[in-house]
Design a protein around this motif. Structure first.
Motif, PDB file in Angstrom:
ATOM      1  N   THR A  10       0.845  -1.183   0.000  1.00 45.84           N
ATOM      2  CA  THR A  10       0.000   0.000   0.000  1.00 45.84           C
ATOM      3  C   THR A  10       0.884   1.237   0.000  1.00 45.84           C
ATOM      4  O   THR A  10       1.764   1.377   0.852  1.00 45.84           O
ATOM      5  CB  THR A  10      -0.911   0.008   1.242  1.00 45.84           C
ATOM      6  N   GLN A  11       0.659   2.126  -0.970  1.00 46.95           N
ATOM      7  CA  GLN A  11       1.441   3.353  -1.092  1.00 46.95           C
ATOM      8  C   GLN A  11       0.489   4.530  -1.220  1.00 46.95           C
ATOM      9  O   GLN A  11      -0.612   4.393  -1.755  1.00 46.95           O
ATOM     10  CB  GLN A  11       2.337   3.307  -2.324  1.00 46.95           C
ATOM     11  N   ASP A  13      -1.305   7.648  -2.774  1.00 45.56           N
ATOM     12  CA  ASP A  13      -1.613   8.005  -4.157  1.00 45.56           C
ATOM     13  C   ASP A  13      -1.345   9.504  -4.330  1.00 45.56           C
ATOM     14  O   ASP A  13      -2.242  10.340  -4.216  1.00 45.56           O
ATOM     15  CB  ASP A  13      -3.065   7.664  -4.465  1.00 45.56           C
ATOM     16  N   TRP A  14      -0.086   9.856  -4.612  1.00 42.69           N
ATOM     17  CA  TRP A  14       0.334  11.257  -4.676  1.00 42.69           C
ATOM     18  C   TRP A  14      -0.394  12.072  -5.742  1.00 42.69           C
ATOM     19  O   TRP A  14      -0.719  13.237  -5.489  1.00 42.69           O
ATOM     20  CB  TRP A  14       1.848  11.354  -4.847  1.00 42.69           C
ATOM     21  N   ARG A  16      -3.431  12.013  -6.592  1.00 39.24           N
ATOM     22  CA  ARG A  16      -4.727  12.406  -6.041  1.00 39.24           C
ATOM     23  C   ARG A  16      -4.587  13.362  -4.864  1.00 39.24           C
ATOM     24  O   ARG A  16      -5.520  14.077  -4.527  1.00 39.24           O
ATOM     25  CB  ARG A  16      -5.508  11.161  -5.611  1.00 39.24           C
ATOM     26  N   PRO A  76      -5.827   8.959   0.305  1.00 35.11           N
ATOM     27  CA  PRO A  76      -6.060   7.922  -0.709  1.00 35.11           C
ATOM     28  C   PRO A  76      -4.785   7.110  -0.932  1.00 35.11           C
ATOM     29  O   PRO A  76      -3.681   7.641  -0.838  1.00 35.11           O
ATOM     30  CB  PRO A  76      -6.432   8.715  -1.959  1.00 35.11           C
ATOM     31  N   SER A  77      -4.962   5.832  -1.191  1.00 38.77           N
ATOM     32  CA  SER A  77      -3.792   4.976  -1.396  1.00 38.77           C
ATOM     33  C   SER A  77      -4.036   4.051  -2.589  1.00 38.77           C
ATOM     34  O   SER A  77      -5.165   3.872  -3.040  1.00 38.77           O
ATOM     35  CB  SER A  77      -3.501   4.156  -0.143  1.00 38.77           C
ATOM     36  N   THR A  78      -2.956   3.482  -3.075  1.00 39.80           N
ATOM     37  CA  THR A  78      -3.024   2.516  -4.171  1.00 39.80           C
ATOM     38  C   THR A  78      -2.321   1.236  -3.752  1.00 39.80           C
ATOM     39  O   THR A  78      -1.476   1.245  -2.854  1.00 39.80           O
ATOM     40  CB  THR A  78      -2.349   3.053  -5.449  1.00 39.80           C
ATOM     41  N   LYS A  80       0.233  -1.449  -4.970  1.00 39.36           N
ATOM     42  CA  LYS A  80       1.272  -1.752  -5.960  1.00 39.36           C
ATOM     43  C   LYS A  80       1.731  -3.198  -5.748  1.00 39.36           C
ATOM     44  O   LYS A  80       2.090  -3.581  -4.635  1.00 39.36           O
ATOM     45  CB  LYS A  80       2.481  -0.821  -5.792  1.00 39.36           C
TER      46      LYS A  80
END
Length: 92
Positions: A10-11, A13-14, A16, A76-78, A80
């Protein structure tokens, strides 16, 4: 042949978070410069404004870093993927 996904990381979401960063920086500049006189010398005011913008961006970055470290779920995160190496990926 091909890589197997070993899991997900989990990183933040820059892309956004960019608008939030911009708005926070602008608010800091607006608050800090609200009491400035409109009759100041324009050269001095421009130099001071550049200094205030730099300070505001630094302050915003520090706040974001602290919040990301201690409260990452509010942003918010994405997800990867990370991959497991197979026999072909390892050096001989």
């Amino acid at each position: 042949m091909g890589l197997d996904i070993g899991g997900y990381e989990t990183q933040p979401d820059w892309p956004r978070m960019g608008p939030s960063f911009l708005i926070a920086t602008c608010l800091i500049v607006a608050i800090r410069t609200a009491r400035w006189s409109a009759t100041d010398d324009s050269t001095t005011r421009d130099l001071n404004l550049d200094h205030e913008i730099t300070f505001a961006a630094t302050l915003t970055a520090r706040v974001f870093a602290h919040l990301l470290r201690h409260h990452p779920t509010i942003f918010p995160s994405t997800q990867k993927p990370w991959y497991k190496p197979d026999g072909e990926d390892q050096p001989k």
